[in-house]
Design a protein around this motif. Structure first.
Motif, PDB file in Angstrom:
ATOM      1  N   ILE A  11      54.256  36.894  52.766  1.00  0.00           N
ATOM      2  CA  ILE A  11      55.542  37.610  52.710  1.00  0.00           C
ATOM      3  C   ILE A  11      55.538  38.640  51.600  1.00  0.00           C
ATOM      4  O   ILE A  11      55.977  39.775  51.784  1.00  0.00           O
ATOM      5  N   TYR A  12      55.007  38.247  50.437  1.00  0.00           N
ATOM      6  CA  TYR A  12      54.995  39.190  49.320  1.00  0.00           C
ATOM      7  C   TYR A  12      54.109  40.397  49.629  1.00  0.00           C
ATOM      8  O   TYR A  12      54.491  41.541  49.375  1.00  0.00           O
ATOM      9  N   LYS A  14      53.338  41.558  52.518  1.00  0.00           N
ATOM     10  CA  LYS A  14      54.006  42.366  53.543  1.00  0.00           C
ATOM     11  C   LYS A  14      55.071  43.251  52.910  1.00  0.00           C
ATOM     12  O   LYS A  14      55.205  44.431  53.252  1.00  0.00           O
ATOM     13  N   ASP A  15      55.825  42.699  51.955  1.00  0.00           N
ATOM     14  CA  ASP A  15      56.837  43.495  51.248  1.00  0.00           C
ATOM     15  C   ASP A  15      56.195  44.629  50.457  1.00  0.00           C
ATOM     16  O   ASP A  15      56.715  45.752  50.410  1.00  0.00           O
ATOM     17  N   VAL A  18      55.246  47.353  52.882  1.00  0.00           N
ATOM     18  CA  VAL A  18      56.429  48.126  53.276  1.00  0.00           C
ATOM     19  C   VAL A  18      56.789  49.131  52.182  1.00  0.00           C
ATOM     20  O   VAL A  18      57.072  50.303  52.457  1.00  0.00           O
ATOM     21  N   MET A  37      64.659  44.956  47.346  1.00  0.00           N
ATOM     22  CA  MET A  37      63.827  44.092  48.188  1.00  0.00           C
ATOM     23  C   MET A  37      63.404  42.816  47.482  1.00  0.00           C
ATOM     24  O   MET A  37      63.504  41.711  48.046  1.00  0.00           O
ATOM     25  N   MET A  38      62.929  42.915  46.248  1.00  0.00           N
ATOM     26  CA  MET A  38      62.292  41.778  45.598  1.00  0.00           C
ATOM     27  C   MET A  38      63.222  40.968  44.705  1.00  0.00           C
ATOM     28  O   MET A  38      62.917  39.835  44.361  1.00  0.00           O
ATOM     29  N   LYS A  41      66.930  40.696  47.899  1.00  0.00           N
ATOM     30  CA  LYS A  41      66.597  40.141  49.217  1.00  0.00           C
ATOM     31  C   LYS A  41      65.737  38.894  49.116  1.00  0.00           C
ATOM     32  O   LYS A  41      66.004  37.886  49.767  1.00  0.00           O
ATOM     33  N   ARG A  42      64.676  38.944  48.301  1.00  0.00           N
ATOM     34  CA  ARG A  42      63.709  37.844  48.237  1.00  0.00           C
ATOM     35  C   ARG A  42      63.916  36.905  47.054  1.00  0.00           C
ATOM     36  O   ARG A  42      63.512  35.741  47.116  1.00  0.00           O
ATOM     37  N   TYR A  44      62.341  37.060  44.163  1.00  0.00           N
ATOM     38  CA  TYR A  44      61.091  36.772  43.480  1.00  0.00           C
ATOM     39  C   TYR A  44      61.263  36.734  41.962  1.00  0.00           C
ATOM     40  O   TYR A  44      60.567  36.002  41.259  1.00  0.00           O
TER      41      TYR A  44
END
Length: 400
Positions: A11-12, A14-15, A18, A37-38, A41-42, A44
């Motif tokens: 997943i990381y 892939k992010d 992107v 995103m990180m 959304k995620r 992290y």
């Protein structure tokens, strides 16, 4: 547990991919996208940790966005994920800039007035730097002291155009603002800082080995790696600061590229996603054009390795004890002076790149127009470059 770890890696990465394909507009836009995103959304990393981590990367030499991505990967999955993150982040931009070098070389070999399409995008590159400077200054300069440091740094960087002056100025800037440490909040919970020197030794060892091998072998690929590794080790302040020093070394001193080729490549690099340091792949490819297609691909990959590795080694060295180091108020206070000096370097870079251009109405208007579009319109950065290319083609057709 292993399954969760594999999914997290996937997943990381892939992010990161992107981001590498969609992060147009430089480090400011990149940071906003990473937060979205990180962080949001995620989850992290927290937003505060990300901002502090990004400030750390600004302090270190090398590409800030690349170091930030690698550092987040390090926090999530250790060195393995960090190096994978690095490769995924730089691969698309590196390939695109090597392809750009092939295109420019082909056009020049087969078309008269091949760079006519770049008539306006060369001065437009200066507009991009001015815009980046304006955003960075607004974000980082908040006191009279910082503003004075910025102006002094710009003056010194302009008249003493040497990469060796950069770390000295940054160190002085940081020392000057450490006296403001009492304005920083006190963090009582501190523990002893444990330092592992492996990555620092790796960084220094590669730097020395590349310099020695380049000196004694005189092989172009080895010398290219040493040139870019040295620049990646000494340049503070991001891609905009790197550019004038690459120009001095590869255009003015070594004559591997013409001024038109360099500025065209830089402008095009502003229209692609990913790290701005990817212009190094373009320069490396054209530096080895005499060896054919294989030489150009080799030169582009060598340049990418040279420019991105030192910053990665250094962030891996410091990230291990950064959480403890940042608790000390003088360290946090020093960031103000370091950031102010970096802003001064950006101002000097804009003028240094303008010097080789003709001081005429068209170039001045291209610079002002580019800045105005970036500042006051919502036109995407790549589309602005396309507009510049079309204007150059139209201009070439009218005068021919």
């Amino acid at each position: 547990m292993a399954t969760i770890r594999r999914v997290r890696y996937y997943i990381y990465l892939k992010d990161v991919l992107v981001l590498s394909l969609t992060a147009f507009g430089g480090p400011q836009v990149f940071l906003a996208m990473v937060i979205n995103m990180m962080v949001k959304k995620r989850g992290y990393i927290s937003e505060q940790d990300l901002i502090e981590l990004n400030a750390l990367c600004l302090v270190l030499p090398g590409p800030t966005s690349t170091q930030t991505i690698s550092a987040i990967g390090f926090k999530i999955g250790g060195p393995t994920l960090a190096y994978l993150s690095l490769l995924v982040w730089i691969f698309p931009a590196t390939c695109l800039m090597i392809a750009t070098a092939f295109l420019i070389e082909y056009l020049q070999a087969n078309t008269e007035g091949a760079l006519g399409f770049a008539r306006f995008i060369q001065p437009m590159a200066i507009g991009y730097i001015i815009y980046a400077s304006q955003i960075t200054i607004k974000k980082m300069i908040h006191t009279v002291e910082a503003a004075l440091l910025m102006m002094i740094a710009a003056f010194v960087a302009f008249f003493y155009n040497s990469p060796f002056i950069f770390p000295i100025m940054l160190a002085i800037g940081g020392l000057i603002t450490t006296h403001n440490y009492n304005k920083q909040p006190v963090i009582k919970e501190k523990s002893k800082i444990k330092i592992s020197w492996r990555n620092f030794i790796l960084w220094a060892g590669v730097l020395i080995a590349a310099a020695v091998l380049g000196h004694y072998t005189r092989l172009l690929p080895v010398r290219l790696f040493e040139n870019f590794y040295r620049n990646g080790s000494l340049i503070f302040g991001g891609g905009q600061v790197l550019v004038p020093y690459l120009y001095t070394e590869f255009v003015e001193f070594k004559n591997y590229l013409t001024s038109e080729e360099f500025l065209t490549g830089y402008a095009i690099s502003q229209s692609i996603p990913g790290p701005t340091f990817s212009i190094s792949s373009y320069i490396g490819a054209l530096s080895m054009r005499d060896l054919g297609a294989t030489g150009m691909i080799t030169g582009g990959l060598i340049a990418a390795a040279g420019i991105f590795l030192p910053g990665t080694f250094l962030i891996f060295f410091i990230i291990r004890f950064w959480d403890e180091l940042k608790k000390y108020r003088p360290v946090r206070a020093a960031l103000e002076g370091i950031n102010a000096v970096s802003c001064g370097m950006l101002i000097a870079a804009a003028y240094l790149l303008f010097e080789p251009l003709d001081n005429n109405f068209f170039n001045i208007m291209a610079i002002i127009g580019t800045f105005a579009l970036l500042q006051f319109s919502k036109i995407p950065s790549p589309l602005i470059i396309v507009i510049g290319v079309l204007a150059g083609i139209s201009y070439q057709w009218i005068i021919s």
